[in-house]
Design a protein around this motif. Structure first.
Motif, PDB file in Angstrom:
ATOM      1  N   ASN A 141      13.418 -11.392 -42.096  1.00  0.00           N
ATOM      2  CA  ASN A 141      13.066 -10.612 -41.062  1.00  0.00           C
ATOM      3  C   ASN A 141      14.147 -10.433 -39.458  1.00  0.00           C
ATOM      4  O   ASN A 141      14.377  -9.206 -39.394  1.00  0.00           O
ATOM      5  N   LYS A 145      16.540  -7.349 -38.559  1.00  0.00           N
ATOM      6  CA  LYS A 145      16.598  -6.743 -37.706  1.00  0.00           C
ATOM      7  C   LYS A 145      17.899  -6.713 -37.092  1.00  0.00           C
ATOM      8  O   LYS A 145      17.944  -6.344 -36.293  1.00  0.00           O
ATOM      9  N   PHE A 156      16.694  -2.086 -32.653  1.00  0.00           N
ATOM     10  CA  PHE A 156      16.067  -2.217 -34.158  1.00  0.00           C
ATOM     11  C   PHE A 156      14.838  -1.374 -34.097  1.00  0.00           C
ATOM     12  O   PHE A 156      14.256  -1.529 -32.508  1.00  0.00           O
ATOM     13  N   ASN A 157      14.748  -0.690 -34.866  1.00  0.00           N
ATOM     14  CA  ASN A 157      13.227   0.719 -34.744  1.00  0.00           C
ATOM     15  C   ASN A 157      12.997   0.110 -35.985  1.00  0.00           C
ATOM     16  O   ASN A 157      13.031   0.683 -36.713  1.00  0.00           O
ATOM     17  N   GLU A 158      11.354  -0.531 -35.717  1.00  0.00           N
ATOM     18  CA  GLU A 158      10.554   0.237 -36.643  1.00  0.00           C
ATOM     19  C   GLU A 158      10.434   1.525 -37.600  1.00  0.00           C
ATOM     20  O   GLU A 158      10.249   1.102 -39.134  1.00  0.00           O
ATOM     21  N   ASP A 159      10.150   2.351 -37.210  1.00  0.00           N
ATOM     22  CA  ASP A 159      10.485   3.624 -37.521  1.00  0.00           C
ATOM     23  C   ASP A 159      11.550   3.864 -38.369  1.00  0.00           C
ATOM     24  O   ASP A 159      11.634   4.171 -39.540  1.00  0.00           O
ATOM     25  N   TYR A 161      13.521   1.913 -39.915  1.00  0.00           N
ATOM     26  CA  TYR A 161      13.797   0.846 -40.700  1.00  0.00           C
ATOM     27  C   TYR A 161      12.386   1.767 -41.705  1.00  0.00           C
ATOM     28  O   TYR A 161      13.517   2.058 -43.361  1.00  0.00           O
ATOM     29  N   ARG A 162      11.429   2.036 -41.613  1.00  0.00           N
ATOM     30  CA  ARG A 162      10.428   2.661 -42.624  1.00  0.00           C
ATOM     31  C   ARG A 162      11.138   4.154 -43.395  1.00  0.00           C
ATOM     32  O   ARG A 162      11.058   4.777 -44.705  1.00  0.00           O
ATOM     33  N   HIS A 172       8.603  -1.890 -47.875  1.00  0.00           N
ATOM     34  CA  HIS A 172       8.560  -2.920 -47.136  1.00  0.00           C
ATOM     35  C   HIS A 172       9.272  -4.313 -48.026  1.00  0.00           C
ATOM     36  O   HIS A 172      10.216  -5.187 -48.291  1.00  0.00           O
ATOM     37  N   LYS A 176      12.334  -6.316 -48.793  1.00  0.00           N
ATOM     38  CA  LYS A 176      12.440  -7.830 -48.490  1.00  0.00           C
ATOM     39  C   LYS A 176      13.189  -8.842 -49.603  1.00  0.00           C
ATOM     40  O   LYS A 176      13.811  -9.978 -49.343  1.00  0.00           O
TER      41      LYS A 176
END
Length: 553
Positions: A141, A145, A156-159, A161-162, A172, A176
């Protein structure tokens, strides 16, 4: 697109008895020089889904016919090898501006490098298992990030990334696991890097190299001077041309015959109905929004503008359709070029210009891309469509010596000048080595110049210019008066050197600089330690290459 930097390999395992020499210039030479280690970190960026090696690498499948290689029983498929090679090839083509021939790719040894990369990854994965290394979810993780490709506004931007994962067909969990494998390999590499030690002696040698300076006396032997007086026979010129005639090959030249279909010529055949205007206005409303007045312009306000746009579009489509039908008729022999009112251009080479060519960036490119017997090809420009074909072709050829004799003799004279200048420098140095620099100068009239000071780290001898190798020759037990036994070509001349002065370092300063020097040397030492360990691992590995792969090399 998910971009992950991956290390890439170059040289070969002793057990495989395969060796590559690369001989290209500029950036290619830099790549070659900096890739002496298979684990050297080159700036290669590939798409991560190229590699199918996950944490459970033992699940790789294959059979004798599909496995490109086998490493301690683990198979590498031809699919993985071909995909890895293709991505590396794409990288270098992009890096070198797309102007990369198959010959250059072969000189880079990309096929061997791709296989080395995959072999090393299997070896590292096996070592990770043997050493009991693991990668935790927290480590994964944190690594994700810290990837800037997923940053937005500096973090880091979660949206994002997705979204990037989704675009590339990744979940995900899958991503990983791939990152887990990459981090695992990094751990093994760092384990071997951490065995590196910079000794006091290493630091002392580095201090001396940085702080020992010399100046050089030199005599410059100018090839241009020797070329003026160079003597050669007709037979020598003929033999030279027989061997080097390819350098005088003329380029292929072509002229074009072409038809042009201009949008403006079809405008009179186009009409726009009220229904079409209303429909297109509705579809393109946003184009006619007045930002300053903050209001939508009505159809009546933009009628003329919109009608002009639609007429131009329809006329362009009509021009394309007529051009396409004409080319089809030519290809189907329903019509002939002689029956058409075509234009022609001057005869030119691919890199030459002529005002007889249409002002289209792709016209001349297409002329030299099509076959000489082609009925033609379409070239699309903003407001015109061309059909272009070869009108006249003058093939590339090596001319008769009599046609280019002056140019051949001039080239041969330059080569002779270089040979004679080198021989003169070598002869002078041989005498200087045997009898002394001053004795060798007696009666020659040679002009002796003195350089500025430089050290063993230098890549040039000022003011002469760049030379990666020459400066190092001065620092093997340097002393004033020592003759350097090899001439060096620098700045277009062959230069003969002797050491004029030596300035030794103040060793009293070394203790206070020692730790800083060690810190500077450590990164390179770490890479050396990794390579040394990897060489041993490869030597001990049971590596089998498929005969089909070997035949490709």
């Amino acid at each position: 697109m998910i971009l992950i930097p991956l290390w890439c390999s170059v040289t070969a395992s002793k057990k495989l008895h395969i060796h590559y020499e690369f001989g290209v210039s500029g950036m290619l030479n830099s790549i070659r020089k900096n890739a002496k280690s298979r684990v050297f970190q080159v700036p290669l960026v590939v798409i991560i889904f190229v590699f199918i090696f996950y944490f459970g690498y033992n699940t790789l499948s294959g059979n004798a016919s599909t496995a490109a290689a086998k490493v301690n029983g683990v198979e590498i498929s031809f699919q993985d090898y071909n995909e890895t090679y293709r991505r590396m090839e794409d990288f270098y083509k992009e890096t070198l501006g797309g102007q990369v021939s198959e010959d250059i790719l072969n000189q880079l040894g990309l096929k061997k490098r791709a296989m080395d990369l995959l072999i090393d990854r299997v070896i590292l994965a096996q070592q990770a298992e043997a050493l009991g290394f693991e990668v935790s979810d927290d480590e994964i993780n944190t690594a994700i990030k810290n990837q800037e490709v997923f940053f937005q506004n500096g973090a880091f931007n979660e949206d994002k990334y997705r979204q990037i994962l989704s675009i590339n067909g990744y979940s995900h969990a899958k991503y990983k696991e791939e990152r887990r494998f990459e981090l695992l390999l990094n751990k093994v590499q760092d384990y071997y890097r951490n065995t590196a030690v910079v000794t006091d002696a290493d630091a002392e040698n580095e201090f001396k190299e940085r702080n020992t300076f010399v100046t050089a006396n030199y005599v410059a032997f100018d090839p241009a001077v020797f070329a003026i007086t160079a003597q050669f026979t007709e037979q020598q010129v003929e033999e030279f041309y027989k061997a080097e005639g390819e350098a005088f090959r003329t380029q292929e030249k072509r002229s074009a015959k072409y038809l042009e279909f201009k949008t403006e010529d079809f405008l009179k055949e186009v009409t726009i109905t009220e229904e079409a205007l209303a429909s297109e206005y509705s579809a393109r409303k946003s184009r006619f929004y007045d930002e300053e007045a903050a209001r939508q312009k009505s159809l009546d306000e933009v009628r003329d503008e919109l009608e002009g746009i639609l007429k131009n579009e329809k006329a362009a489509n009509l021009a394309e359709r007529v051009a396409y039908n004409t080319l089809t008729d030519l290809e189907d022999s329903k019509t002939k070029w002689d029956d058409l009112d075509f234009k022609t251009t001057d005869v030119v080479g691919a890199a030459e210009s002529s005002e007889s060519f249409p002002d289209s960036p792709d016209f001349q490119k297409m002329l030299f891309a099509i076959g000489k017997d082609s009925q033609g090809a379409e070239v699309m420009d903003n407001d015109v469509v061309y059909i272009v074909a070869v009108n006249e072709l003058i093939p590339s050829s090596i001319p008769e010596l009599s046609e280019v004799k002056d140019a051949v003799e001039a080239r041969f004279r330059i080569i002779e000048g270089n040979r004679l200048a080198r021989e003169a420098a070598e002869s002078f140095l041989a005498k200087a080595t045997a009898e002394g620099w001053e004795k060798a100068l007696d009666g020659t009239g040679y002009k002796v110049l003195t350089s500025e000071s430089f050290n063993a780290k230098a890549t040039s001898i000022p003011p002469l210019g760049y030379s990666a190798d020459a400066p190092k020759k001065f620092f093997d037990a340097p002393e004033a008066g020592k003759v350097i036994d090899t001439p060096f070509e620098i700045g277009g001349n062959f230069n003969a050197f002797s050491i004029a002065t030596v300035t030794n370092p103040d060793m009293g300063l070394f203790p206070e600089e020692m730790e800083a020097i060690k810190a500077e040397l450590l990164p390179a030492k770490r890479e050396e330690a990794l390579e040394t360990n990897m060489e041993q691992l490869r030597e001990n590995a049971d590596i089998e290459l498929n005969r089909q792969f070997l035949n490709e090399q």
